[in-house]
Design a protein around this motif. Structure first.
Motif, PDB file in Angstrom:
ATOM      1  N   SER A   1       0.810  -1.232   0.000  1.00 60.19           N
ATOM      2  CA  SER A   1       0.000   0.000   0.000  1.00 60.19           C
ATOM      3  C   SER A   1       0.837   1.273   0.000  1.00 60.19           C
ATOM      4  O   SER A   1       0.441   2.292   0.557  1.00 60.19           O
ATOM      5  CB  SER A   1      -0.966   0.025   1.192  1.00 60.19           C
ATOM      6  OG  SER A   1      -1.866  -1.046   1.108  1.00 60.19           O
ATOM      7  N   ARG A   2       2.002   1.221  -0.645  1.00 62.03           N
ATOM      8  CA  ARG A   2       2.814   2.437  -0.764  1.00 62.03           C
ATOM      9  C   ARG A   2       2.247   3.318  -1.877  1.00 62.03           C
ATOM     10  O   ARG A   2       1.724   2.809  -2.857  1.00 62.03           O
ATOM     11  CB  ARG A   2       4.261   2.093  -1.109  1.00 62.03           C
ATOM     12  CG  ARG A   2       5.015   1.403   0.001  1.00 62.03           C
ATOM     13  CD  ARG A   2       6.425   1.122  -0.479  1.00 62.03           C
ATOM     14  NE  ARG A   2       7.197   0.394   0.483  1.00 62.03           N
ATOM     15  CZ  ARG A   2       8.339   0.838   1.007  1.00 62.03           C
ATOM     16  NH1 ARG A   2       8.823   2.003   0.632  1.00 62.03           N
ATOM     17  NH2 ARG A   2       8.994   0.106   1.864  1.00 62.03           N
ATOM     18  N   ASP A   3       2.408   4.590  -1.739  1.00 61.41           N
ATOM     19  CA  ASP A   3       1.972   5.535  -2.757  1.00 61.41           C
ATOM     20  C   ASP A   3       3.065   5.600  -3.821  1.00 61.41           C
ATOM     21  O   ASP A   3       4.153   6.117  -3.571  1.00 61.41           O
ATOM     22  CB  ASP A   3       1.749   6.907  -2.135  1.00 61.41           C
ATOM     23  CG  ASP A   3       1.175   7.917  -3.107  1.00 61.41           C
ATOM     24  OD1 ASP A   3       1.333   7.735  -4.336  1.00 61.41           O
ATOM     25  OD2 ASP A   3       0.582   8.900  -2.638  1.00 61.41           O
ATOM     26  N   THR A   4       2.776   5.065  -5.001  1.00 63.74           N
ATOM     27  CA  THR A   4       3.795   4.994  -6.055  1.00 63.74           C
ATOM     28  C   THR A   4       4.206   6.367  -6.574  1.00 63.74           C
ATOM     29  O   THR A   4       5.294   6.510  -7.121  1.00 63.74           O
ATOM     30  CB  THR A   4       3.321   4.120  -7.229  1.00 63.74           C
ATOM     31  OG1 THR A   4       2.122   4.678  -7.768  1.00 63.74           O
ATOM     32  CG2 THR A   4       3.111   2.685  -6.799  1.00 63.74           C
ATOM     33  N   SER A   5       3.370   7.364  -6.402  1.00 65.84           N
ATOM     34  CA  SER A   5       3.738   8.700  -6.868  1.00 65.84           C
ATOM     35  C   SER A   5       4.639   9.423  -5.871  1.00 65.84           C
ATOM     36  O   SER A   5       5.211  10.462  -6.195  1.00 65.84           O
ATOM     37  CB  SER A   5       2.492   9.540  -7.159  1.00 65.84           C
ATOM     38  OG  SER A   5       1.749   9.748  -5.981  1.00 65.84           O
ATOM     39  N   LEU A   6       4.791   8.867  -4.676  1.00 67.83           N
ATOM     40  CA  LEU A   6       5.644   9.490  -3.650  1.00 67.83           C
ATOM     41  C   LEU A   6       6.854   8.641  -3.274  1.00 67.83           C
ATOM     42  O   LEU A   6       7.822   9.161  -2.736  1.00 67.83           O
ATOM     43  CB  LEU A   6       4.823   9.772  -2.385  1.00 67.83           C
ATOM     44  CG  LEU A   6       3.671  10.763  -2.529  1.00 67.83           C
ATOM     45  CD1 LEU A   6       2.897  10.857  -1.226  1.00 67.83           C
ATOM     46  CD2 LEU A   6       4.178  12.122  -2.973  1.00 67.83           C
ATOM     47  N   THR A   7       6.794   7.342  -3.510  1.00 64.35           N
ATOM     48  CA  THR A   7       7.861   6.442  -3.067  1.00 64.35           C
ATOM     49  C   THR A   7       9.044   6.501  -4.030  1.00 64.35           C
ATOM     50  O   THR A   7       8.902   6.201  -5.211  1.00 64.35           O
ATOM     51  CB  THR A   7       7.345   4.997  -2.974  1.00 64.35           C
ATOM     52  OG1 THR A   7       6.204   4.959  -2.122  1.00 64.35           O
ATOM     53  CG2 THR A   7       8.420   4.066  -2.433  1.00 64.35           C
ATOM     54  N   PRO A   8      10.227   6.875  -3.533  1.00 59.47           N
ATOM     55  CA  PRO A   8      11.412   6.909  -4.399  1.00 59.47           C
ATOM     56  C   PRO A   8      11.938   5.499  -4.687  1.00 59.47           C
ATOM     57  O   PRO A   8      11.761   4.581  -3.883  1.00 59.47           O
ATOM     58  CB  PRO A   8      12.425   7.719  -3.595  1.00 59.47           C
ATOM     59  CG  PRO A   8      11.980   7.634  -2.184  1.00 59.47           C
ATOM     60  CD  PRO A   8      10.502   7.369  -2.190  1.00 59.47           C
ATOM     61  N   LEU A   9      12.566   5.369  -5.830  1.00 62.44           N
ATOM     62  CA  LEU A   9      13.121   4.075  -6.242  1.00 62.44           C
ATOM     63  C   LEU A   9      14.077   3.513  -5.195  1.00 62.44           C
ATOM     64  O   LEU A   9      14.139   2.302  -4.999  1.00 62.44           O
ATOM     65  CB  LEU A   9      13.839   4.209  -7.582  1.00 62.44           C
ATOM     66  CG  LEU A   9      12.983   4.609  -8.760  1.00 62.44           C
ATOM     67  CD1 LEU A   9      13.835   4.727 -10.022  1.00 62.44           C
ATOM     68  CD2 LEU A   9      11.851   3.625  -8.968  1.00 62.44           C
ATOM     69  N   GLY A  10      14.805   4.397  -4.543  1.00 60.07           N
ATOM     70  CA  GLY A  10      15.774   3.963  -3.545  1.00 60.07           C
ATOM     71  C   GLY A  10      15.185   3.161  -2.407  1.00 60.07           C
ATOM     72  O   GLY A  10      15.889   2.401  -1.747  1.00 60.07           O
ATOM     73  N   GLU A  11      13.870   3.289  -2.173  1.00 62.83           N
ATOM     74  CA  GLU A  11      13.242   2.548  -1.078  1.00 62.83           C
ATOM     75  C   GLU A  11      12.873   1.117  -1.445  1.00 62.83           C
ATOM     76  O   GLU A  11      12.639   0.301  -0.550  1.00 62.83           O
ATOM     77  CB  GLU A  11      11.993   3.288  -0.589  1.00 62.83           C
ATOM     78  CG  GLU A  11      12.311   4.553   0.169  1.00 62.83           C
ATOM     79  CD  GLU A  11      11.084   5.177   0.788  1.00 62.83           C
ATOM     80  OE1 GLU A  11      10.039   4.497   0.922  1.00 62.83           O
ATOM     81  OE2 GLU A  11      11.175   6.370   1.144  1.00 62.83           O
ATOM     82  N   VAL A  12      12.791   0.804  -2.724  1.00 68.64           N
ATOM     83  CA  VAL A  12      12.356  -0.542  -3.114  1.00 68.64           C
ATOM     84  C   VAL A  12      13.288  -1.246  -4.101  1.00 68.64           C
ATOM     85  O   VAL A  12      13.117  -2.428  -4.361  1.00 68.64           O
ATOM     86  CB  VAL A  12      10.924  -0.545  -3.688  1.00 68.64           C
ATOM     87  CG1 VAL A  12       9.926  -0.053  -2.669  1.00 68.64           C
ATOM     88  CG2 VAL A  12      10.850   0.243  -4.954  1.00 68.64           C
ATOM     89  N   CYS A  13      14.251  -0.542  -4.649  1.00 66.73           N
ATOM     90  CA  CYS A  13      15.109  -1.174  -5.656  1.00 66.73           C
ATOM     91  C   CYS A  13      16.044  -2.191  -5.013  1.00 66.73           C
ATOM     92  O   CYS A  13      16.318  -2.143  -3.822  1.00 66.73           O
ATOM     93  CB  CYS A  13      15.907  -0.131  -6.437  1.00 66.73           C
ATOM     94  SG  CYS A  13      17.261   0.637  -5.540  1.00 66.73           S
ATOM     95  N   THR A  14      16.515  -3.097  -5.823  1.00 61.83           N
ATOM     96  CA  THR A  14      17.535  -4.049  -5.392  1.00 61.83           C
ATOM     97  C   THR A  14      18.883  -3.358  -5.565  1.00 61.83           C
ATOM     98  O   THR A  14      19.240  -2.945  -6.670  1.00 61.83           O
ATOM     99  CB  THR A  14      17.478  -5.327  -6.249  1.00 61.83           C
ATOM    100  OG1 THR A  14      16.189  -5.918  -6.098  1.00 61.83           O
ATOM    101  CG2 THR A  14      18.561  -6.312  -5.847  1.00 61.83           C
TER     102      THR A  14
END
Length: 140
Positions: free
Chosen positions: A62-75
């Motif tokens: 349920s993260r907001d994709t328009s606010l979540t930076p790539l750095g928080e989910v990237c490998t």
């Protein structure tokens, strides 16, 4: 004789900066018909985000994709190749790391390409569905 990675890689891979949003990455993937975007900081490779990462690590949480930076989910822990490496090295690393894609970087970690399992199948002239699927245009 094994081919070089530079012979089979997709050159000039799509990349976005570390602070770009998941929404931006998803739009690039959709527009380019690809399943991954390389993540960079100051032009250097620092991660990769895939369509699956966006679904599993963001949408399902349920993260907001328009606010979540790539750095928080990237490998961030990536195995990489150099253009002069051979395709046998690429195959071995994919098996060892259980990955479908490997970024190709120059000596300074600047991304110059990407090699997928499909690229290797097409290059090796393998039979079966993977080479044909890999050659087909994306089905947005």
């Amino acid at each position: 004789m094994p081919r070089r990675v530079s012979d089979v890689m997709t050159p000039a891979p799509q990349s976005l900066p570390l602070d770009a949003t998941l929404y931006e990455a998803a739009r690039v993937m959709r527009d380019e018909g690809i399943g991954d975007v390389l993540v960079t900081y100051a032009g250097q490779l620092c991660g990769m985000v895939t369509d699956r990462d966006i679904v599993v690590r963001a949408v399902a949480e349920s993260r907001d994709t328009s606010l979540t930076p790539l750095g928080e989910v990237c490998t961030a822990e990536l195995c990489t190749l150099h253009p002069e490496d051979d395709t046998e090295t690429a195959e071995r690393l994919m098996i060892e790391q259980c990955v479908r894609r490997l970024p190709v970087v120059d000596g300074g970690r600047r991304p110059v390409g990407i090699v997928s399992i499909g690229d290797l199948a097409v290059a090796d002239g393998q039979r079966g569905p993977l080479p044909e699927i890999s050659k087909a245009p994306p089905n947005n």
